[in-house]
Design a protein around this motif. Sequence first.
Motif, short mmCIF file in Angstrom:
data_model
loop_
_atom_site.label_atom_id
_atom_site.label_comp_id
_atom_site.label_asym_id
_atom_site.label_seq_id
_atom_site.Cartn_x
_atom_site.Cartn_y
_atom_site.Cartn_z
N ILE A 1 27.72 31.19 45.76
CA ILE A 1 28.75 31.31 46.43
C ILE A 1 30.18 30.71 46.25
N ILE A 2 30.33 29.56 45.65
CA ILE A 2 31.33 28.76 45.08
C ILE A 2 32.32 29.62 44.14
N GLY A 3 31.37 30.30 43.24
CA GLY A 3 31.98 31.08 42.02
C GLY A 3 32.47 32.47 42.98
N LEU A 4 32.00 32.99 43.65
CA LEU A 4 32.36 34.45 44.28
C LEU A 4 33.46 33.94 45.12
N LEU A 5 33.53 32.91 45.74
CA LEU A 5 34.72 32.67 46.75
C LEU A 5 36.07 32.05 45.99
N LEU A 6 35.55 31.73 44.70
CA LEU A 6 36.83 31.26 43.97
C LEU A 6 37.45 32.65 43.20
N ILE A 7 36.55 33.75 43.08
CA ILE A 7 37.01 34.94 42.66
C ILE A 7 37.92 35.66 43.76
N ASP A 8 37.56 35.40 45.12
CA ASP A 8 38.36 35.90 45.83
C ASP A 8 39.59 35.33 46.34
N ASN A 9 39.50 34.00 45.97
CA ASN A 9 40.55 33.10 46.11
C ASN A 9 41.65 33.31 45.12
N LEU A 10 41.36 33.67 44.02
CA LEU A 10 42.24 34.04 42.73
C LEU A 10 42.93 35.49 42.98
N GLY A 11 42.18 36.27 43.78
CA GLY A 11 42.88 37.65 44.01
C GLY A 11 42.15 38.76 43.23
N TYR A 12 40.75 38.47 42.68
CA TYR A 12 40.16 39.54 41.78
C TYR A 12 39.03 40.09 42.55
N TRP A 13 38.98 39.97 43.72
CA TRP A 13 37.76 40.43 44.42
C TRP A 13 37.51 41.92 44.13
N GLU A 14 38.66 42.58 44.39
CA GLU A 14 38.34 44.24 44.31
C GLU A 14 38.24 44.79 42.77
N ASN A 15 38.66 44.12 42.00
CA ASN A 15 38.75 44.31 40.60
C ASN A 15 37.20 43.86 40.16
#
Length: 282
Positions: free
Chosen positions: A76-90
């Motif tokens: 959950i921390i890793g996925l939220l970090l990905i979203d925070n960095l702006g790479y969720w859609e990619n």
Amino acid sequence: MDNLFPKLPIADWIDVLIEWLVEHFEPFFEGIATGLEFFVDGIVLGLGYIPVIILALLVSLLAWKVCNWKIALFTIIGLLLIDNLGYWENMLDTIALVITSVGISILLGVPIGIWASQSEKVGKVVTPILDFMQTMPAFVYLLPAIFFFNIGVVPGVVASVIFAMPPTIRLTILGIKQVPDDLIEATQAFGSTTGQKLLKVQLPLALPTIMAGINQSIMLALSMVVIASMVGAPGLGADVYRAVTQLQTGTGFEAGLAIVIIAIILDRITQNIGKTKRGGNV
């Protein structure tokens, strides 16, 4: 130094073969390309409908059930970090590419592995083909894929399948052949057919080894995302490739970190699914 014999025109033969295939099977390749694009787009669209926090929670709950709370917390921390960095859609594009290529690898690889485990002749034919698939540089697979499917996600998927499928086949063969002989003899003594022996004894006992092969296929498919981006495949690989070409070290590190997070999550979950099936949770 002159060669003793004239150079074999292997490159010319390959070019002629590719041209012949494109000319005579273009509708077939277009159909495959359309189907794969539809499937990949469907995965991206379906995952995109789920809110970020909900999807992150669902994956972390799966990690908790299959692995342990530490992996769930990392997830959950890793996925939220990905979203925070702006790479969720990619990331969703990358996940769709990996799911598609690994799914095809399983659908083709497991039956081929079963067939090769039951027939020595098939095994002798399959083994050198797998050696060729695993040792040929992955970039080479992109060239014919571009001719067959144009640029985009489809040649990336096809190249990923070729590169990622061998471990599934090899470990399916290995898992089935490692089933103890006394169990096989016992099933034969009770009059089991070949199908019953395979479905009720060999495959269940070989499942952890098969899952290890699928795990390796997932890792190899993930390793292909940057190479696939060179032919237009979207996702985190495209971000890494763009950062490399533009010398953007920070951006490349961020996108690479997102790939690492996804790789760790998928690796731990698939590893522990195999162990759980065996009977021991980790």
